[in-house]
Design an enzyme around this catalytic site. Sequence first.
Site, short mmCIF file in Angstrom:
data_model
loop_
_atom_site.label_atom_id
_atom_site.label_comp_id
_atom_site.label_asym_id
_atom_site.label_seq_id
_atom_site.Cartn_x
_atom_site.Cartn_y
_atom_site.Cartn_z
N ARG A 88 0.18 -9.14 -4.81
CA ARG A 88 1.29 -8.42 -4.15
C ARG A 88 2.69 -9.27 -4.05
O ARG A 88 3.87 -8.73 -3.86
CB ARG A 88 1.07 -7.81 -2.89
CG ARG A 88 0.01 -6.73 -3.05
CD ARG A 88 0.47 -5.50 -3.73
NE ARG A 88 0.10 -4.31 -3.25
CZ ARG A 88 -0.69 -3.29 -3.37
NH1 ARG A 88 -1.93 -3.87 -3.98
NH2 ARG A 88 -0.89 -2.11 -2.65
N ARG A 127 -1.81 13.19 -4.20
CA ARG A 127 -3.09 12.44 -4.70
C ARG A 127 -4.34 12.50 -3.76
O ARG A 127 -4.26 12.61 -2.55
CB ARG A 127 -2.65 10.89 -4.74
CG ARG A 127 -3.56 9.91 -5.69
CD ARG A 127 -2.67 8.83 -5.83
NE ARG A 127 -2.83 7.71 -4.89
CZ ARG A 127 -2.82 6.57 -5.27
NH1 ARG A 127 -2.30 5.92 -6.20
NH2 ARG A 127 -2.62 5.47 -4.27
N ARG A 160 -5.96 9.87 1.21
CA ARG A 160 -5.78 8.65 1.92
C ARG A 160 -4.76 8.77 2.91
O ARG A 160 -3.67 8.99 2.78
CB ARG A 160 -5.30 7.45 0.83
CG ARG A 160 -6.43 7.16 0.04
CD ARG A 160 -6.03 6.17 -1.35
NE ARG A 160 -5.14 5.48 -0.84
CZ ARG A 160 -4.67 4.22 -1.78
NH1 ARG A 160 -5.16 4.38 -3.13
NH2 ARG A 160 -3.79 3.36 -1.43
N ARG A 171 5.55 2.93 2.84
CA ARG A 171 5.09 1.93 1.94
C ARG A 171 5.65 1.43 0.71
O ARG A 171 5.40 0.55 0.14
CB ARG A 171 3.62 2.66 1.37
CG ARG A 171 2.72 1.97 0.72
CD ARG A 171 1.16 2.39 0.87
NE ARG A 171 0.83 3.74 0.43
CZ ARG A 171 0.09 3.95 -0.72
NH1 ARG A 171 -0.20 2.70 -1.28
NH2 ARG A 171 -0.23 4.82 -1.19
P1 AMP Z 1 -3.89 0.14 -3.05
O1 AMP Z 1 -4.98 0.73 -3.54
O2 AMP Z 1 -3.70 -1.15 -4.32
O3 AMP Z 1 -2.70 0.97 -3.18
O4 AMP Z 1 -4.19 -0.67 -1.69
C1 AMP Z 1 -4.17 0.02 -0.71
C2 AMP Z 1 -3.97 -0.80 0.56
O5 AMP Z 1 -4.88 -2.02 0.59
C3 AMP Z 1 -2.63 -1.44 0.74
O6 AMP Z 1 -1.54 -0.54 1.01
C4 AMP Z 1 -2.97 -2.81 1.34
O7 AMP Z 1 -2.93 -2.36 2.65
C5 AMP Z 1 -4.05 -3.32 1.19
N1 AMP Z 1 -3.96 -4.05 -0.22
C6 AMP Z 1 -4.40 -3.65 -1.47
N2 AMP Z 1 -4.19 -4.94 -2.22
C7 AMP Z 1 -3.48 -6.07 -1.50
C8 AMP Z 1 -3.08 -7.24 -1.75
N3 AMP Z 1 -3.02 -7.95 -2.89
N4 AMP Z 1 -2.33 -7.70 -0.50
C9 AMP Z 1 -2.26 -7.12 0.72
N5 AMP Z 1 -2.88 -6.12 0.97
C10 AMP Z 1 -3.33 -5.28 -0.20
#
Ligand code: AMP
Length: 212
Positions: A88, A127, A160, A171
């Site tokens: 990220r 979603r 979610r 976000r």
């Molecule tokens: P996602 O499913 O990729 O949208 O991730 C959901 C949540 O998990 C994000 O909003 C973050 O809070 C956390 N998260 C997922 N991947 C990362 C990452 N690489 N670094 C930090 N937080 C993460």
Amino acid sequence: MYIVLLGPPGAGKGTQADRIAEATGLLHVSTGDMFREHVRNGTELGELARSYMDKGDLVPDEVTISMLKERISRDDAAQGAMFDGFPRNVVQAEALDAALAERGNKIDRALLISVPDEELVSRLSGRWMCRECGRLFHERFDPPSVAGKCDACGGELYQREDDKADVVRSRLEKQKPPEELIDHYRKAGVLHEIDGQKPIDEVTPLLLEALR
Ligand code: AMP
């Protein structure tokens, strides 16, 4: 082959990653899915991650990086993997580069899926995810056959916390791939940008083409 999928939340990374995994056999590593599994299992890491996830914040780098490194040290990641939701930021990207370099590997492609903000808000707030198997549905684009129920396993669908409309906007602001991260892969000569505004079925072949 090691690839990263980049894009803002709602660009379709998870959906496309599933399709790429199916077409290529690449292991799909999603840090978001890993955190959600920890939350489901009520682990200590899950408790910690949830406090960030529910607010639409990123989990701290050191926590995320150590979880990711443990994952790619397993045998099933030795031949390649596709990273979805990681890295990220540049700190995470450099940690990933270093972890792969230790084993003589590197990132071969970074696929950036681009979508304008207004479209993302509408996508994310529609979603729904299965509580049992994690399958994604969408009110507009991919509704379940029976409302509230997963087509794949019959599990209950839920929205979610971080997909609820008010959280979505903040976000997006906090979680768009930073320009420096995109630059990191541009400089490495592995960046491919794909128009993620097209329908899901049209985006998949563009991504597969970029992997050739
Ligand atoms: P996602 O499913 O990729 O949208 O991730 C959901 C949540 O998990 C994000 O909003 C973050 O809070 C956390 N998260 C997922 N991947 C990362 C990452 N690489 N670094 C930090 N937080 C993460």
